[in-house]
Design a protein around this motif. Structure first.
Motif, short mmCIF file in Angstrom:
data_model
loop_
_atom_site.label_atom_id
_atom_site.label_comp_id
_atom_site.label_asym_id
_atom_site.label_seq_id
_atom_site.Cartn_x
_atom_site.Cartn_y
_atom_site.Cartn_z
N VAL B 152 0.91 -1.20 0.08
CA VAL B 152 0.03 0.03 0.10
C VAL B 152 0.87 1.06 -0.06
CG1 VAL B 152 -1.61 1.21 1.35
CG2 VAL B 152 -1.76 -1.15 1.16
N LYS B 153 0.68 2.20 -0.97
CA LYS B 153 1.29 3.38 -0.78
C LYS B 153 0.34 4.70 -1.08
CE LYS B 153 5.33 1.65 -2.95
NZ LYS B 153 6.10 1.53 -1.72
N LEU B 154 0.80 5.80 -0.24
CA LEU B 154 -0.12 6.65 0.06
C LEU B 154 0.10 7.71 -1.02
CD1 LEU B 154 -2.09 8.35 2.08
CD2 LEU B 154 0.06 9.58 2.70
N LEU B 155 -1.23 8.08 -1.92
CA LEU B 155 -1.48 8.81 -2.94
C LEU B 155 -1.76 10.24 -2.59
CD1 LEU B 155 -1.45 9.53 -6.21
CD2 LEU B 155 -3.75 8.41 -5.73
N CYS B 156 -1.23 11.36 -2.88
CA CYS B 156 -1.45 12.39 -2.52
C CYS B 156 -1.17 13.71 -3.55
CB CYS B 156 -0.80 12.87 -1.19
SG CYS B 156 0.91 13.08 -0.99
N GLY B 157 -1.60 14.84 -3.14
CA GLY B 157 -1.16 16.16 -3.95
C GLY B 157 0.23 16.53 -2.90
N ALA B 158 0.67 17.83 -3.38
CA ALA B 158 1.65 18.27 -3.14
C ALA B 158 1.05 18.92 -1.66
CB ALA B 158 2.33 19.34 -3.99
N ASP B 159 0.06 19.44 -1.51
CA ASP B 159 -0.51 20.12 -0.38
C ASP B 159 -0.57 19.21 0.63
OD1 ASP B 159 -4.15 19.39 -0.90
OD2 ASP B 159 -2.33 18.48 -1.52
N LEU B 160 -0.78 17.87 0.61
CA LEU B 160 -0.59 16.99 1.90
C LEU B 160 1.09 16.78 2.17
CD1 LEU B 160 -2.43 13.72 2.71
CD2 LEU B 160 -0.08 13.82 2.74
N LEU B 161 1.75 16.66 1.15
CA LEU B 161 3.23 16.52 1.52
C LEU B 161 3.75 17.72 2.30
CD1 LEU B 161 5.98 15.04 0.80
CD2 LEU B 161 6.51 16.72 -1.08
N GLU B 162 3.30 19.15 1.75
CA GLU B 162 3.55 19.98 2.42
C GLU B 162 3.11 20.49 3.77
OE1 GLU B 162 3.75 23.21 -0.41
OE2 GLU B 162 5.00 22.18 -1.59
N SER B 163 1.76 19.58 3.99
CA SER B 163 1.16 19.93 5.37
C SER B 163 1.84 19.16 6.40
CB SER B 163 -0.04 19.12 5.33
OG SER B 163 -0.01 17.84 5.28
N PHE B 164 3.12 18.36 6.31
CA PHE B 164 4.12 17.67 7.08
C PHE B 164 4.51 18.65 8.02
CE2 PHE B 164 2.76 13.86 5.63
CZ PHE B 164 3.47 12.93 4.87
N ALA B 165 4.62 19.85 7.35
CA ALA B 165 5.36 20.84 8.10
C ALA B 165 4.34 21.69 8.91
CB ALA B 165 6.13 21.89 6.84
N VAL B 166 3.13 21.43 8.90
CA VAL B 166 2.26 22.46 9.82
C VAL B 166 2.44 21.93 11.22
CG1 VAL B 166 -0.21 22.89 10.18
CG2 VAL B 166 0.84 22.71 8.01
N PRO B 167 2.69 22.78 12.24
CA PRO B 167 3.01 22.52 13.66
C PRO B 167 1.86 21.36 14.13
CG PRO B 167 3.49 24.57 13.07
CD PRO B 167 2.93 24.17 11.86
N LEU B 169 0.48 19.01 13.28
CA LEU B 169 -0.66 18.33 12.53
C LEU B 169 -0.46 17.15 12.44
CD1 LEU B 169 -3.19 19.09 11.21
CD2 LEU B 169 -1.88 19.43 9.13
N TRP B 170 0.72 16.64 12.24
CA TRP B 170 1.35 15.12 12.14
C TRP B 170 2.30 15.00 13.11
CZ3 TRP B 170 0.00 12.42 7.64
CH2 TRP B 170 -0.67 12.97 6.62
N LYS B 171 2.06 13.81 13.75
CA LYS B 171 3.30 13.09 14.88
C LYS B 171 4.44 12.82 13.99
CE LYS B 171 -0.11 10.93 17.67
NZ LYS B 171 -0.86 9.71 17.56
N SER B 172 5.42 13.33 14.50
CA SER B 172 6.67 12.85 13.53
C SER B 172 6.84 11.46 13.29
CB SER B 172 7.93 13.65 14.19
OG SER B 172 8.10 13.18 15.60
N GLU B 173 6.50 10.79 14.44
CA GLU B 173 6.74 9.36 14.09
C GLU B 173 5.74 8.60 12.92
OE1 GLU B 173 6.01 10.60 17.04
OE2 GLU B 173 4.61 9.53 18.34
N ASP B 174 4.78 9.33 13.08
CA ASP B 174 3.69 8.86 11.82
C ASP B 174 4.30 9.37 10.64
OD1 ASP B 174 0.24 9.48 13.06
OD2 ASP B 174 2.01 7.85 13.53
#
Lengths: 252, 278
Positions: B152-167, B169-174
């Motif tokens: 399984v691979k996660l399919l996304c747009g650039a907005d999701l990738l860049e949302s990794f930087a939003v404080p 919002l994502w756990k770093s381990e995730d």
């Protein structure tokens, strides 16, 4: 309530093949005209260009007409008209406009029936206006030397009118201000902003198909099936890059 | 490369799909063409997993409708389908958990597979020899070789990738788990920006081989936000979403100024736990 002027939108072009972008032009133009409060769009016509236009990679007119027909199967107001494509030779856009306008006048009594009982009233004596629907790229081609006859440009904007939908990388206001004829009749040139930026073009579709890539969701499924069934736009059809325009500029 | 040597891939797209649009559907097509053309992968399935209502995003209408619209949108797709597991959970589920759920489901499913049989149609289609399994019900099934289980691979747009930087919002381990254990396929117009983003993150950089950037050459700006805005303004959305979706929205009068105000003032689910910790 002041009656609205009935309008039919005519789009000329190669439609090689027709795409969701072409279909969007009609939707966006209709919304715009309705929201001015002055017009009631009562119909739309897609008129694929004659094979005599000799644009590179242009597949046979009967295919292009068939694809447009499939694309419009689910539309209750836009139709394809093969008249232009069935003529013996290529003809200038203004002649296509003249033809369809006279056809419209001849069928006036039935025009109201096509109204589908809309809430807005159309004055019984109102003569429908036929307007050329196009993308901003076509408006730009008015500037190209020798591509259009000046008299034709004038007739198009004076007698008929243009509904021009914006496109990425184009500034239609600039094209209008740069041309005396267009400036004079700019009240008859409706500039429509398409808020959903879309660089989709038939050229892109042809390239994707020749490379074996999916074009699903860029044009109706029925058109994609037709293209596959008839083996159109394959590698063998040799896509050679952007085509040169012979006479008047046509949308993809 | 022989088909049997290729890694089978399932593309999973998580998101609001509020509503689903032709752009969402294009992501799958672009990703499939790209992955298949590397010669190393064979994309066998696409999954749309609409987020649960507990996500509490502004303007998010009921999952029930969003799922139906996604199903209508994929009715004519031979390989993309909708999964409701995530949307049916009472609490919001982190993306990494959704990935894990689907990967485990695939691994459990492949216990039933003969190793060489290709994936036929949609899951749930019973195969003749399943009845033979009843003889082995007491015995522990052999573990399938990891290589043969689809990934399984996660399919996304650039907005999701860049949302990794939003404080927060994502756990770093995730994030690490997503790129390390699964992989990311990101469709983007601005390839350079995405590459720069990966470069600037140690976690992403480490697993950059598991992040596939796919260039979308033509701008296709059909966002759900614009669709909802157009609907509020009485403008046509035809040809931006599949016809069946447009008809469904119209029939149920789904999007309005009122629906857009839903969850206003409510904290987005991933950020709620942060508040609770204080």
């Amino acid at each position: 309530m002041k009656s609205r002027i009935p309008v039919v939108l005519l789009a000329c072009g190669s439609f090689n093949p027709i795409t969701n972008m072409h279909l969007r032009l009609f939707e966006v133009a209709r919304d715009h005209l309705h929201q001015t409060g002055m017009y009631q769009v009562i119909g739309g016509i897609i008129s694929p260009v004659n094979d005599g236009y000799r644009k590179q990679d242009l597949v046979a007119a009967h295919h292009r007409v068939a694809m447009a027909r499939l694309a419009l199967q689910t539309s209750d107001w836009v139709q394809v008209d093969p008249w232009e494509s069935e003529q013996v030779q290529w003809m200038e856009t203004v002649k296509v406009l003249r033809h369809h306008h006279s056809e419209l006048l001849r069928s006036l009594p039935q025009t109201e029936g096509q109204d589908h009982g809309r809430a807005c009233s159309v004055a019984p004596t109102a003569v429908p206006e036929l307007k050329l629907l196009c993308g901003a790229d076509v408006l730009k081609t008015f500037q190209t030397p020798n591509l259009w006859k000046d008299a034709h440009i004038q007739e198009i904007v004076e007698k008929f009118g243009v509904v021009c939908v914006s496109r990425t990388g184009h500034n239609p206001k600039e094209y209008i201000s740069g041309s005396p004829i267009l400036r004079r009749y700019q009240h008859n040139i409706h500039l429509v902003r398409e808020p959903v930026q879309n660089e989709l073009s038939s050229t892109y579709i042809r390239r994707a198909l020749s490379q074996g890539h999916s074009v699903k969701y860029l044009l109706p499924d029925a058109v994609i099936s037709y293209i596959k069934d008839h083996n159109l736009y394959t590698r063998d059809s040799s896509w050679k890059g952007s085509s040169t325009q012979r006479n008047e500029g046509k949308t993809d | 490369m022989e088909n049997s040597e290729k890694t089978e891939v399932v593309l999973l797209a998580c998101g609001s799909f509020n509503p689903i649009t032709n752009m969402h559907l294009r992501l799958f097509e672009l990703a499939k063409d790209y992955m298949n053309e590397t010669g190393k992968y064979r994309v066998i399935k696409g999954i749309i997993s609409p987020v649960g209502d507990a996500y509490k995003k502004k303007g998010l209408i009921s999952a029930h409708h969003r799922v139906i619209m996604a199903e209508l949108a994929t009715k004519n797709s031979e390989w993309v389908e909708v999964d409701t597991w995530e949307s049916l959970q009472k609490e919001w589920v982190e993306t990494a958990k959704v990935l894990r759920h689907h990967q485990e489901k695939l691994e459990a499913g492949s216990c039933d597979h003969q190793q060489d049989s290709p994936m036929l149609g949609k899951p749930g289609q019973k195969r003749k020899w399943v009845e033979q399994r009843q003889d082995f019900s007491q015995k522990k099934l052999l573990e399938p070789k990891p290589k043969d289980v689809p990934k399984v691979k996660l399919l996304c747009g650039a907005d999701l990738l860049e949302s990794f930087a939003v404080p927060n919002l994502w756990k770093s381990e995730d994030i690490t788990q997503i790129v390390e254990d699964y992989g990311l396929i990101c469709i983007t117009r601005a390839g350079n920006d995405a590459q720069k983003f990966i470069y600037e993150s140690d976690a992403l950089w480490k697993h950059r081989n598991n992040i596939h950037l796919v260039n979308e050459w033509i701008t296709n700006d059909i966002s759900s936000t614009k669709i909802r805005r157009a609907l509020r303004r009485g403008q046509s959305i035809r040809y931006l979403v599949p016809d069946l979706v447009q008809e469904y929205i119209e029939k149920h009068d789904l999007y309005s100024c009122e629906s857009e105000e839903k969850n206003v003032g409510v904290i987005l689910a991933p950020l709620q736990s942060l508040i609770n910790q204080r």
